[in-house]
Design an enzyme around this catalytic site. Structure first.
Site, mmCIF file in Angstrom:
data_model
loop_
_atom_site.group_PDB
_atom_site.id
_atom_site.type_symbol
_atom_site.label_atom_id
_atom_site.label_comp_id
_atom_site.label_asym_id
_atom_site.label_seq_id
_atom_site.Cartn_x
_atom_site.Cartn_y
_atom_site.Cartn_z
ATOM 1 N N GLY A 1 -25.836 -29.009 86.496
ATOM 2 C CA GLY A 1 -26.525 -30.121 85.840
ATOM 3 C C GLY A 1 -25.583 -31.077 85.150
ATOM 4 C CB VAL A 2 -22.580 -30.577 83.004
ATOM 5 C CG1 VAL A 2 -21.642 -29.811 83.911
ATOM 6 C CG2 VAL A 2 -21.821 -31.425 82.022
ATOM 7 C CG HIS B 1 -22.936 -23.611 89.313
ATOM 8 N ND1 HIS B 1 -24.073 -24.307 89.649
ATOM 9 C CD2 HIS B 1 -23.073 -23.290 88.007
ATOM 10 C CE1 HIS B 1 -24.852 -24.423 88.594
ATOM 11 N NE2 HIS B 1 -24.266 -23.813 87.581
ATOM 12 C CB ILE C 1 -27.512 -24.819 92.193
ATOM 13 C CG1 ILE C 1 -28.533 -23.954 92.938
ATOM 14 C CG2 ILE C 1 -28.222 -25.890 91.372
ATOM 15 C CD1 ILE C 1 -29.437 -23.151 92.026
ATOM 16 C CD GLU D 1 -18.585 -37.684 84.435
ATOM 17 O OE1 GLU D 1 -17.776 -38.601 84.697
ATOM 18 O OE2 GLU D 1 -18.960 -37.433 83.274
#
Length: 145
Positions: free
Chosen positions: A58-59, A49, A55, A63
């Site tokens: 986002g998840v 990723h 990067i 978290e």
């Protein structure tokens, strides 16, 4: 300040899902805290990723923010040993990418908790710039369930 040893005592998360390195400030009276996640190129998610342009997903930023709030909750003797679960995530906004070398600083406020269900608000910054923000509804399970 709450160091990693104390975080490991209260949070059930472990590598590679432990996404908070330190709690910088904790106000148990007003239910607010500030946490830190050092983002390094050694994180396993950077392999895919994205190759050549890493990067933080986002998840995983969400978290990390959730774990800062969970650390505040689970430091309390009345909440200790419970398992936090995400129930709903609202008003999520991503404002800038989080990349290797960044320090993700999360400010979290627990808005309310009743009967093992609660709501928190959180914002994460890098170098003072807003990276992400959200509101989250959560549930705290007893460890035996």
């Amino acid at each position: 300040m709450v160091k990693i040893e104390e975080i490991l005592e209260c949070l059930p998360h472990r590598y590679p899902m432990l996404l908070v390195d330190r709690i910088l400030e904790m106000d148990e009276v007003n239910m607010k805290c500030r946490g830190l996640k050092n983002v390094t190129i050694n994180e396993p998610f950077f392999q895919g990723h994205y190759p050549g342009h890493p990067i933080m997903p986002g998840v995983l930023i969400i978290e990390s923010m959730a774990q800062v709030g969970a650390a505040l909750l689970l430091k309390s003797p009345t909440m200790s040993g419970r398992i936090p679960l995400i129930g709903a995530i609202d008003n999520v906004k991503f404002k800038r990418p989080v990349v290797p070398g960044d320090q993700l600083i999360t400010d979290c406020e627990i808005l309310w908790v009743r009967a093992g269900i609660g709501k928190m608000r959180s914002a994460a910054t890098v170098d003072g710039d807003l990276a992400a923000s959200m509101e989250m509804t959560f549930k705290l399970l007893d460890k035996g369930r």
